[in-house]
Design an enzyme around this catalytic site. Structure first.
Site, PDB file in Angstrom:
ATOM      1  N   GLU A 113       0.843  -1.202   0.000  1.00 55.98           N
ATOM      2  CA  GLU A 113       0.000   0.000   0.000  1.00 55.98           C
ATOM      3  C   GLU A 113       0.874   1.246   0.000  1.00 55.98           C
ATOM      4  O   GLU A 113       1.985   1.238   0.558  1.00 55.98           O
ATOM      5  CB  GLU A 113      -0.898   0.020   1.236  1.00 55.98           C
ATOM      6  CG  GLU A 113      -1.771  -1.214   1.398  1.00 55.98           C
ATOM      7  CD  GLU A 113      -2.453  -1.266   2.759  1.00 55.98           C
ATOM      8  OE1 GLU A 113      -3.094  -0.269   3.143  1.00 55.98           O
ATOM      9  OE2 GLU A 113      -2.301  -2.291   3.454  1.00 55.98           O
ATOM     10  N   LYS A 115       2.305   4.593   1.281  1.00 55.98           N
ATOM     11  CA  LYS A 115       2.471   5.128   2.637  1.00 55.98           C
ATOM     12  C   LYS A 115       2.174   6.630   2.601  1.00 55.98           C
ATOM     13  O   LYS A 115       3.040   7.449   2.295  1.00 55.98           O
ATOM     14  CB  LYS A 115       3.888   4.876   3.154  1.00 55.98           C
ATOM     15  CG  LYS A 115       4.080   5.235   4.623  1.00 55.98           C
ATOM     16  CD  LYS A 115       5.473   4.839   5.101  1.00 55.98           C
ATOM     17  CE  LYS A 115       5.636   5.125   6.586  1.00 55.98           C
ATOM     18  NZ  LYS A 115       5.518   6.557   6.901  1.00 55.98           N
ATOM     19  N   ASP A 117       1.668  10.367   3.552  1.00 58.77           N
ATOM     20  CA  ASP A 117       2.427  11.203   4.478  1.00 58.77           C
ATOM     21  C   ASP A 117       1.471  12.184   5.143  1.00 58.77           C
ATOM     22  O   ASP A 117       1.210  13.281   4.642  1.00 58.77           O
ATOM     23  CB  ASP A 117       3.537  11.951   3.723  1.00 58.77           C
ATOM     24  CG  ASP A 117       4.573  12.526   4.667  1.00 58.77           C
ATOM     25  OD1 ASP A 117       4.602  12.130   5.843  1.00 58.77           O
ATOM     26  OD2 ASP A 117       5.363  13.382   4.225  1.00 58.77           O
ATOM     27  N   ARG A 136      -2.781   9.341  17.046  1.00 57.66           N
ATOM     28  CA  ARG A 136      -1.862   8.279  17.429  1.00 57.66           C
ATOM     29  C   ARG A 136      -1.202   8.573  18.772  1.00 57.66           C
ATOM     30  O   ARG A 136      -1.030   7.697  19.610  1.00 57.66           O
ATOM     31  CB  ARG A 136      -0.791   8.091  16.347  1.00 57.66           C
ATOM     32  CG  ARG A 136       0.170   6.960  16.680  1.00 57.66           C
ATOM     33  CD  ARG A 136       1.317   6.855  15.681  1.00 57.66           C
ATOM     34  NE  ARG A 136       2.190   5.748  16.048  1.00 57.66           N
ATOM     35  CZ  ARG A 136       3.126   5.806  16.982  1.00 57.66           C
ATOM     36  NH1 ARG A 136       3.322   6.934  17.644  1.00 57.66           N
ATOM     37  NH2 ARG A 136       3.863   4.764  17.276  1.00 57.66           N
ATOM     38  N   TYR A 224      -6.936   2.262   6.271  1.00 57.15           N
ATOM     39  CA  TYR A 224      -6.141   1.140   5.780  1.00 57.15           C
ATOM     40  C   TYR A 224      -6.037  -0.039   6.753  1.00 57.15           C
ATOM     41  O   TYR A 224      -5.375  -1.016   6.459  1.00 57.15           O
ATOM     42  CB  TYR A 224      -4.728   1.596   5.418  1.00 57.15           C
ATOM     43  CG  TYR A 224      -4.011   2.386   6.500  1.00 57.15           C
ATOM     44  CD1 TYR A 224      -3.642   1.811   7.707  1.00 57.15           C
ATOM     45  CD2 TYR A 224      -3.699   3.729   6.298  1.00 57.15           C
ATOM     46  CE1 TYR A 224      -2.992   2.525   8.684  1.00 57.15           C
ATOM     47  CE2 TYR A 224      -3.034   4.465   7.273  1.00 57.15           C
ATOM     48  CZ  TYR A 224      -2.687   3.857   8.461  1.00 57.15           C
ATOM     49  OH  TYR A 224      -2.044   4.579   9.437  1.00 57.15           O
ATOM     50  N   LYS A 311      10.942   3.056   2.808  1.00 59.25           N
ATOM     51  CA  LYS A 311      10.976   4.517   2.678  1.00 59.25           C
ATOM     52  C   LYS A 311      11.739   4.925   1.415  1.00 59.25           C
ATOM     53  O   LYS A 311      12.853   4.475   1.169  1.00 59.25           O
ATOM     54  CB  LYS A 311      11.654   5.147   3.910  1.00 59.25           C
ATOM     55  CG  LYS A 311      10.970   4.827   5.236  1.00 59.25           C
ATOM     56  CD  LYS A 311       9.584   5.448   5.337  1.00 59.25           C
ATOM     57  CE  LYS A 311       9.623   6.937   5.548  1.00 59.25           C
ATOM     58  NZ  LYS A 311      10.089   7.339   6.870  1.00 59.25           N
ATOM     59  N   CYS A 405      12.430  48.168   0.077  1.00 60.16           N
ATOM     60  CA  CYS A 405      11.453  47.509  -0.779  1.00 60.16           C
ATOM     61  C   CYS A 405      11.912  47.581  -2.235  1.00 60.16           C
ATOM     62  O   CYS A 405      12.220  48.674  -2.735  1.00 60.16           O
ATOM     63  CB  CYS A 405      10.085  48.168  -0.629  1.00 60.16           C
ATOM     64  SG  CYS A 405       8.836  47.507  -1.758  1.00 60.16           S
ATOM     65  N   CYS A 408       9.047  49.959  -4.181  1.00 63.12           N
ATOM     66  CA  CYS A 408       8.800  51.390  -3.936  1.00 63.12           C
ATOM     67  C   CYS A 408       9.948  52.083  -3.208  1.00 63.12           C
ATOM     68  O   CYS A 408       9.926  53.302  -3.034  1.00 63.12           O
ATOM     69  CB  CYS A 408       7.502  51.578  -3.145  1.00 63.12           C
ATOM     70  SG  CYS A 408       7.600  50.986  -1.432  1.00 63.12           S
ATOM     71  N   CYS A 423       7.166  45.699   3.916  1.00 65.59           N
ATOM     72  CA  CYS A 423       7.210  47.068   3.394  1.00 65.59           C
ATOM     73  C   CYS A 423       6.059  47.820   4.033  1.00 65.59           C
ATOM     74  O   CYS A 423       4.895  47.428   3.875  1.00 65.59           O
ATOM     75  CB  CYS A 423       7.063  47.058   1.875  1.00 65.59           C
ATOM     76  SG  CYS A 423       6.802  48.723   1.194  1.00 65.59           S
ATOM     77  N   CYS A 429       2.692  51.330  -2.297  1.00 67.52           N
ATOM     78  CA  CYS A 429       3.602  50.344  -2.881  1.00 67.52           C
ATOM     79  C   CYS A 429       2.828  49.553  -3.941  1.00 67.52           C
ATOM     80  O   CYS A 429       1.824  48.906  -3.619  1.00 67.52           O
ATOM     81  CB  CYS A 429       4.126  49.410  -1.792  1.00 67.52           C
ATOM     82  SG  CYS A 429       5.270  48.155  -2.399  1.00 67.52           S
TER      83      CYS A 429
END
Length: 668
Positions: A113, A115, A117, A136, A224, A311, A405, A408, A423, A429
């Site tokens: 299956e 995995k 993340d 968990r 799962y 992994k 900036c 501007c 800024c 700006c």
């Protein structure tokens, strides 16, 4: 009459559960989104009018709204073990050899299956209903986050078919790339830093106190693992197929493998194809398929012997850092961006990488011309993770962060509690001005159709727009000379601008672009300060009395509304007919039994949501207020009520009710 209403409520609940199953599990919707929303709205209205028919598993509870101040710790009935990891096929083969010796056979089937993340979750189902969801944690105990998990549409609230009476489903809660990008776009538009990766964002979202905010994150889930003292099947793969018929979203990519070579083929396939997925995986999970063999293999102190996680190695490439640009967002936040020599990474050509802020540049000790290592953070955002110092030119110069900036010329500022530079020239700006105008016309704000970012930029360059109030002075003949602008398009824009004058006050409040005032905060402000004048006259202390508003947001509101240029623009909006106060209350009044009385709800409510409770108050003539004071008549308390209850008791004149007493008050 009540029996007829209850029958309709139950019909709608059953229909909506089935439509959710068709859409999220079978991927075969049988009605349109419009029809689904219409049925959901009907059910919401019926439940709000008849709280006596409350059902904690109703499809309407997916909209969230429950506030959880503290997540109680819950012991796992069945420990949530971690998996042993392998990083090459030798490790995998060694594992296969070990379990073959224990089982005294090499005739072993596996289930491979993806995995995912994300964040692991354990969900208890009793009599076909979602009863409890727990993180968990440390494997032995976790946080109970049931209200938040109920907002995830991939997870059924009510099962169907022939399911066991009591069992747990384990799974992973995650964010798709599309939803992660959408969240970050909205955060940047509101002046917040972008989240770093989908995994941490999904995990953090589950611990938000307001389940309504969790719903907005559009989390996904895949289940799962079936866990119970008794199993209705002999293999793990059979259990997955059965779980799907009960209503669970199971990974379509799980594969039954006859031997370890088929497992390796599966790993090789997904090591290449994972870059095409719309979610992150960091490997493959391999489980012995036979439940009898799983039982024989058992567990070590930390992990099941019958499962292994393979992994994937993070893909990393080396390329040259050519230069750094600085981008200015709508709220003035300045983001450094690395320009790289083009390089192929995880299937795409990467030319740029975000550096987020000055601290990261210093931590990496970046120099112009460095050869840097680049990874895809969370499989999606390119990031620089290191420097090849052996290739550094002795004459290379250390990168000094911008002091002014780039748009501007204003001197940048950095607040003590923030990593980003800003800024301060928010009214002049160019990127900030244009960004605010684009935000103002967006769907969640004033929703002015046909006014895209390119058109707004053209109008700004032509001097026809200097701030958002100028939208209301535009004429069709000014639009026609623009590139790709036909007469019908120009008229649609003018009509859209005119139509925006009917948009409610809370959306205008969100649209004008006060830093840190997002959609939810704007709604709460409009509810507590029903006009822009009320909001301007509020002190920081009064603003902080509103739920979810802290000193940072309050300070930003006061600063914005007391800026003369901003207030002049707001007065212009008012003169053009834009809604700057809350309209007449259109809530249907069922009685006047609560007339003249004020209410506040605190603690964890179990008979109704906070939103439903406040609506009941308004429908029966009462008024909701946001803080405990001498003006409060009734404080309605749920479980684990805290400081508000204590303050009400100290005042002494406030009547304290539980939820049932509140319902009795309405029916009296």
């Amino acid at each position: 009459m009540p029996e007829h209403i209850l029958q309709r409520i139950e019909e709608l609940r059953e229909e909506l559960h089935q439509h959710n199953y068709n859409y999220y599990v079978l991927d075969e919707p049988t009605i349109s989104d419009f029809e689904f929303d219409a049925k959901l709205k009907e059910l919401q209205e019926l439940e709000a009018a008849h709280p006596e028919f409350y059902d904690p598993h109703s499809p309407t509870l997916r909209v969230g709204g429950e506030i959880t101040k503290n997540f109680p710790t819950v012991q796992h009935q069945f420990r949530m073990y971690s998996l042993d990891n392998s990083y090459d096929f030798n490790d995998l083969q060694d594992w296969h050899t070990r379990i073959s010796k224990i089982l005294e056979t090499e005739d072993i089937e596996f289930v491979a299956e993806l995995k995912y993340d994300g964040a692991s979750i354990s969900i208890l189902f009793e009599n076909g209903k979602l009863s409890q969801a727990v993180t968990r944690g440390d494997g032995f105990q976790g946080d109970e986050i049931t209200a938040n998990v109920k907002t995830i549409k991939d997870i059924p609230l009510q099962l169907q078919g022939n399911f066991p009476e009591r069992f747990y489903m384990r799974g992973e809660i995650y964010l798709t790339h599309n939803n992660f990008n959408k969240i970050n776009e909205e955060r940047l538009a509101e002046g917040y830093d972008a989240f770093m990766n989908p995994r941490n964002t999904a995990s953090g979202s589950l611990k938000l106190q307001d389940s309504g905010e969790v719903r907005k994150r559009n989390l996904s889930a895949v289940l799962y693992q079936f866990v119970s003292e008794n199993s209705p099947a002999e293999t793990h793969f059979e259990l997955l197929q059965q779980a799907k018929t009960w209503g669970f979203k199971i990974s379509e990519n799980a594969k039954l493998c006859k031997n370890i070579q088929e497992v390796q083929d599966f790993i090789n396939f997904w090591d290449e194809k994972r870059k095409n997925l719309n979610f992150d995986i960091d490997g493959i999970v391999i489980k012995v398929n036979s439940l009898k063999q799983q039982q024989l293999l058992g567990y070590t102190a930390k992990s099941p012997r019958f499962a292994m996680a393979y992994k994937f190695k993070a893909e990393k490439v080396e390329t040259e850092l050519l230069s750094i640009d600085y981008q200015v967002g709508r709220t003035g936040a300045v983001t450094p961006v690395a320009n790289l020599a083009p390089v192929l990474l995880a299937g795409t050509i990467v030319k740029r990488a975000s550096l987020h802020n000055e601290d990261i540049i210093k931590k990496l000790d970046l120099h112009v011309g460095d050869f840097v290592y680049v990874e895809k953070g969370g499989e999606i955002i390119p990031k620089i993770v290191g420097v090849n110092l052996e290739k550094r030119n002795v004459f290379a110069t250390e990168i000094q962060y911008a002091t002014h900036c780039p748009e501007c010329g204003s001197e940048l500022i950095r607040l003590e509690d923030q990593a980003a530079h800003f800024c301060p020239n928010e009214t002049h700006c160019p990127p900030q001005v244009v960004g605010k105008m684009i935000h103002y016309v967006s769907r969640k704000a004033l929703n002015i159709e046909n006014l895209g970012s390119e058109t707004i930029e053209q109008l700004y360059r032509e001097g026809l727009l200097t701030n958002i109030a100028d939208f209301y002075t535009l004429r069709k003949e000014q639009l026609l000379p623009l590139e790709r602008m036909a007469e019908k398009s120009a008229q649609n824009i003018i009509d859209g601008i005119e139509k925006s004058k009917q948009i409610p006050y809370e959306k205008v409040l969100y649209g004008i672009g006060i830093k840190h005032v997002g959609e939810t905060v704007a709604k709460k402000l409009a509810k507590n300060f029903p006009s822009i004048d009320d909001l301007k006259n509020a002190t920081e202390e009064e603003l902080c009395q509103v739920e979810d508003i802290g000193s940072k947001i309050a300070e930003s509101i006061v600063s914005y509304l007391h800026n003369s240029e901003n207030w002049e623009m707001i007065e212009r909006l008012r003169s053009y007919g834009v809604q700057l106060e809350k309209g007449e209350n259109t809530t249907e009044v069922l009685s006047t039994v609560l007339e003249g009385k004020t209410f506040l709800f605190t603690g964890k409510l179990s008979l109704f949501t906070r939103e439903q409770a406040e609506e009941m108050v308004e429908k029966h003539g009462g008024k909701n207020i946001s803080a405990v004071s001498k003006n409060l008549n009734y404080l309605v308390v749920g479980e684990k009520a805290g400081s508000k209850l204590k303050k009400a008791q100290d005042i002494g004149t406030i009547t304290i009710l539980d939820e049932q007493q509140f319902l009795d008050l309405i029916e009296s």
